[in-house]
Write an enzyme that holds these catalytic residues in place. Structure first.
Site, short mmCIF file in Angstrom:
data_model
loop_
_atom_site.label_atom_id
_atom_site.label_comp_id
_atom_site.label_asym_id
_atom_site.label_seq_id
_atom_site.Cartn_x
_atom_site.Cartn_y
_atom_site.Cartn_z
N CYS A 1 0.87 -1.18 0.00
CA CYS A 1 0.00 0.00 0.00
C CYS A 1 0.90 1.22 0.00
O CYS A 1 1.44 1.61 1.03
CB CYS A 1 -0.92 0.01 1.22
SG CYS A 1 -2.07 1.41 1.24
N GLU B 1 -3.43 0.63 -6.67
CA GLU B 1 -2.42 -0.36 -7.01
C GLU B 1 -2.16 -0.25 -8.50
O GLU B 1 -3.03 0.20 -9.26
CB GLU B 1 -2.88 -1.76 -6.61
CG GLU B 1 -1.76 -2.79 -6.57
CD GLU B 1 -0.58 -2.33 -5.75
OE1 GLU B 1 0.41 -1.87 -6.36
OE2 GLU B 1 -0.62 -2.43 -4.52
#
Length: 248
Positions: free
Chosen positions: A2, A108
């Site tokens: 993340c 992402e």
């Protein structure tokens, strides 16, 4: 992993969602559609004096209390679930200083198979299909500089990716369900093994995922349009279901 996320909800909305007392002061923060390491982010901690949840702004990128300087914080934005109880940078925070990190979703990046070396990666937004805020498992730490000033920082714990997330990256943030919050914050008794048991991938059906503009690749870009679906990207069905996400 993340490395970038977004949070567009206001402080009062988050306070209601996480059950902070109405008398507790709320930090002043603006919506951030491109939250990046070293920026200040919202976290929820248990106040040991009152026993209540408290919302604060801490800097993203954990600096261990024993660090000689604050430079390591840029590297320690994530903590692997399989190392939090043993690694020197995280083990004391895991034992004593756990927190919740709210987000509306995270980004992402996918590298297309036919991509050339200099082609920018394709960003995807990932959120809860329910429209509720995500709640990342986090660790926080306090570090004092030579002048005696305190810097409080945090890290987001990651685990192996579930089948929904795996096509994008082999790791993902730990997303805690509501029933796990008390144990993670230390409001209820839980041993190390119980806590480690919470650090697992969320069910794939929890997630909605869709391609967004490559503007998200630049930290300087920060507006609500960043999380709009990009109709020009022909993503596979499992990576293109924005219609199931509606913030609430």
């Amino acid at each position: 992993m993340c490395g970038r996320y977004f949070l567009q909800r206001d402080p009062a909305s988050l306070a209601g969602h996480y059950g902070t007392p109405s008398t507790s002061p709320l930090p002043n923060f603006a919506s951030n559609w491109n939250m990046a390491p070293t920026q200040n982010g919202v976290v929820l901690r248990r106040n040991p004096q009152t026993g209540h949840r408290q919302m604060d702004l801490l800097r993203w990128g954990l600096v261990p209390h024993w660090a000689k300087d604050a430079k390591d914080g840029a590297r320690l934005i994530n903590a692997r679930a399989d190392g939090v109880a043993q690694k020197p940078s995280f083990r004391e925070a895991f034992a004593k200083r756990r927190c919740l990190v709210p987000a509306d979703g995270f980004y992402e990046w996918l590298t297309p198979k036919e991509a050339r070396p200099r082609d920018p990666k394709q960003p995807f937004a990932v959120a809860l299909a329910s429209g509720e805020p995500m709640t990342f498992a986090g660790l926080w730490e306090g570090w004092k500089d030579p002048e005696g000033n305190w810097l409080r920082t945090y890290s987001i714990i990651t685990t192996e990716a579930n089948p929904k997330q795996a096509p994008l990256h082999h790791r993902m943030p730990v997303i805690l369900p509501r029933e796990a919050w008390p144990a993670w914050l230390g409001e209820t008794s839980a041993g190390p093994e119980d806590l480690l048991g919470l650090l697992r991938p969320c069910p794939p059906e929890w997630l909605a995922c869709w391609p967004v503009s490559k503007r998200a690749n630049k930290v300087s870009e920060n507006d609500a349009d960043l999380i709009r679906p990009d109709p020009a990207v022909n993503a596979q069905p499992g990576l293109n279901d924005p219609s199931s996400y509606e913030p609430r």
